[in-house]
Design a protein around this motif. Structure first.
Motif: not given
Lengths: 628, 99
Positions: A486-496
């Protein structure tokens, strides 16, 4: 958001490195302490940045700092700017944290070396370059750090360059890395040609309208760069020889941080790989081959550091494979990278501790029963061992299990093959790590009476203990509530993007993985109950091949080196005979002619007069013939 | 008398002069041979002047004489100096430029 503190992360160690080198022998007495304090200060800055970032809202976390305008040509602008986001901070903490521990360890480990100050200067230089690598906000800034760590790696592998083989090992690492660097520079050129920008943001913005072929080419070049730096197939051969460097270097650079730069590059370029399934497939193939390749080499090595190096190669193969699986894999790759950073650095330090007690003996066949004399080393190494083979609840279990899981979930035949490869890799990992443990710490003593193994000083075992705690706790920490993902999601997986259809329930995968591990451990324990001091020669062809690193050097020599030598020899001959020959021929003709013509200049006035007469006659004859 | 005979005479004198320059060693003789060639040329000039019926050739021969007079002054001075310094007037002995 902007911050004005990011520059200290790089400036402090860079200054310290230059300072220690320029001070010369005067700094011998306190240089190591100075360098360690600087490294700790960098860690402090990193922690404070992390705290500040953590207290901000999810989309406000990334901070930037503009340093200066670097290249300004027409519309092409490159700024030297730093970017600290959720991904970089993980690396900043890992690099400065593990780096500081290894600085502390090195104070004791290198205490007998008269060049300890220089060693610490290089270590600080490495920290600076590696932080620039993960903090640069464009591919060009990253490239500077990328080359910097390559230089640091070269300097530190060849730190004892009075031994020719060590100097050669350093050169080998440097050359193999150059091949990868060509990939990175080509990638930067492609990015500039396609998108007119080399910043991460600029490339990310341009990706949506880009042609798939361009993205595939870009991805392939980035993969080549990653393969060079991270010792992935087919550029893997340098890592084993890189163990020539002092053990703290192997722990910091060739296990925890620098060799994982390739994984950083791929995850950082996630927007490129998301756009090209071909590039992702290439990444997965490289990762899959390397993870088995490294694991197989690991089973046959008697040199404890080379066995660990092969293991590093294999574990980075896992990370690369995970990062090739797309948005679901990036964060998992980073998780494995971080846990691996802890347990592998811890094990390398443990290996260094054993070597320290055993007069730099690296042959595990000469070890045995060291667990009794070095209990702290044994305990910390053991925790790292449990972490790497993936025993719950140690760190490696969480990260590696996730990789196996998402590999199976990749879908179709690809999923089965990848899942099977990772599962097989897990079994082989368990086998070779158990082999290493048994040969080193268990069994009966096989060392000479001259050796007096003893526990290492506190400065050495303290970092090992901290890293061992990390190998126990980090997996649980990162995994509880999916915190790291979840911490990295904005950078690595923005589209969830969620993982695809589940082939098997996670619990089934975990059980399978655990079964593979138990098989590997059991096999190793039965096979290495007794260990002969001399490596047996009557072994199968597979063992022989694995001992020779699966013929990677033989391959490179026959396929790349020899044709290269033939080519250069041919070019030298062409140069000598064709180019130089022509020049020499012209010279010979001129000098031959002049030797002949010189005879005319005999100094007698009468003969000059005769020549004039003849000349005049010839002139008249010509005129007569022409006018006739 | 046919006027072209003067030209033949001029050619013969010139040839004798040229051969003399080439075959004789004594600097004085060589010098005289050069003069002979100049005079052969003068004779040719005057003859052509006569043939063409104007004075251009005659003027040219005066120029030649003036130049020849200057040349004699300088040339003889050189020959005398050479003889004084090396007791020989042979042109073959004066080959210092080569060495």
């Amino acid at each position: 958001m902007t911050s004005s503190h990011l520059v200290y992360l790089i400036a402090l160690p860079l200054f310290s490195s230059a300072f220690l080198i320029l001070m010369g022998r005067k700094a011998d007495k306190w240089g190591h302490i100075f360098a360690t304090l600087i490294s700790a200060a960098v860690f402090g800055v990193g922690v404070s940045e992390f705290m500040a970032m953590h207290s901000r809202a999810g989309d406000m976390r990334a901070v930037t700092q503009h340093l200066f305008s670097w290249i300004s040509v027409g519309t092409f602008q490159v700024d030297a700017s730093l970017l600290l986001d959720q991904l970089s901070i993980c690396f900043v903490l890992l690099i400065s944290g593990v780096g500081t521990l290894i600085h502390i360890y090195s104070i004791a480990y290198m205490s007998h070396d008269k060049d300890r100050r220089r060693f610490f200067a290089y270590l600080n230089f490495f920290i600076a370059a590696m932080l620039l690598l993960v903090l640069g906000d464009s591919y060009l800034n990253l490239y500077v750090g990328w080359e910097g760590v390559g230089l640091a790696s070269y300097l530190l592998i060849g730190f004892w360059n009075q031994k020719p083989t060590y100097a050669t090992a350093a050169k080998k690492a440097f050359v193999a890395n150059r091949v990868g660097d060509v990939g990175l520079s080509l990638a930067i050129m492609i990015a500039f040609a396609q998108f007119g920008s080399v910043t991460f943001d600029g490339v990310k913005a341009g990706v949506h309208g880009a042609s798939p072929a361009a993205l595939t080419a870009l991805g392939a070049m980035l993969l080549l760069a990653a393969a060079g730096k991270s010792a992935q197939f087919p550029l893997q051969s340098w890592l084993g020889d890189a163990m020539a460097g002092p053990t703290p270097v192997s722990a910091l650079i060739h296990a925890a941080t620098m060799v994982t730069a390739g994984v950083y590059l791929i995850t950082r370029s996630n927007f490129i790989f998301d756009g090209s399934s071909t590039a992702r497939l290439l990444v997965v193939i490289v990762g899959g081959i390397t993870l088995l390749f490294g694991a197989l080499i690991g089973t046959a090595k008697d040199d404890i550091k080379k066995a660990l190096a092969a293991s590093t190669m294999s574990q980075i193969g896992y990370m690369i494979l995970a990062s090739g699986l797309g948005p679901v894999g990036y964060a998992i790759a980073i998780m494995h990278l971080l846990t691996h950073g802890f347990f592998k650095a811890g094990m390398f330090l443990g290996a260094g501790s054993v070597m320290h007690g055993m007069d730099d003996e690296v042959n595990m066949r000469r070890y045995g029963a060291i667990g009794k004399v070095m209990p702290i080393t044994f305990a910390t190494f053991g925790l790292g061992y449990l972490a790497i083979i993936g025993v719950p609840p140690f760190a490696g279990f969480y990260s590696k299990d996730k990789i196996i899981e998402i590999a199976f979930n990749a879908g179709g035949t690809k999923g089965i093959i990848l899942g099977g490869a990772t599962l097989l890799g897990a079994a082989i990992t368990a086998f070779y790590m158990t082999r290493l443990m048994v040969m080193t710490f268990a069994g009966s003593k096989r060392w000479d009476d001259k050796a007096h193994p003893h526990e290492s000083p506190v400065l050495m075992w303290l970092p090992m203990v901290v890293l061992a705690i990390g190998s126990v706790a980090t997996g649980f920490l990162f995994n509880s509530g999916n915190s790291l993902v979840n911490w990295l999601a904005p950078v690595l997986n923005p589209n969830n993007v969620e993982s695809g259809s589940e082939l098997m329930k996670p619990i089934v995968v975990s059980s399978l993985a655990l079964l593979a591990v138990i098989l590997g451990v059991a096999l190793a324990v039965t096979k290495y109950r007794t260990v002969p001091v001399e490596a047996p020669e009557d072994v199968s062809i597979f063992t022989k091949v694995a001992r020779r690193d699966l013929l990677q050097d033989a391959f490179n020599e026959t396929v790349l080196m020899r044709p290269g030598q033939i080519l250069t020899a041919g070019l030298v001959k062409t140069d000598y005979f064709a180019i130089d020959g022509l020049v020499r021929l012209i010279g010979a003709v001129v000098s031959g002619t002049s030797t002949f013509l010189r005879r005319i200049q005999n100094g007698y006035v009468r003969s000059y007069a005769l020549i004039m007469v003849i000349g005049a006659l010839a002139l008249i004859a010509t005129i007569w013939v022409v006018t006739l | 008398m046919d006027i072209s005979n003067y030209l033949y005479l001029s050619a013969i004198l010139f040839t004798i002069g040229a051969i003399g320059v080439v075959v004789r060693r004594n600097a004085i003789v060589v010098f005289m041979c050069v003069e002979l060639m100049l005079n052969a040329a003068n004779l040719a000039f005057v003859t052509f002047s006569r043939i063409n019926g104007n004075l251009d050739g005659q003027v040219a021969s005066f120029f030649t004489m003036v130049v020849a007079a200057c040349e004699v002054v300088v040339g003889l001075a050189i020959i005398v100096t050479m003889y004084r310094s090396r007791r020989s007037a042979s042109v073959d002995d004066a080959s210092l430029l080569k060495r």
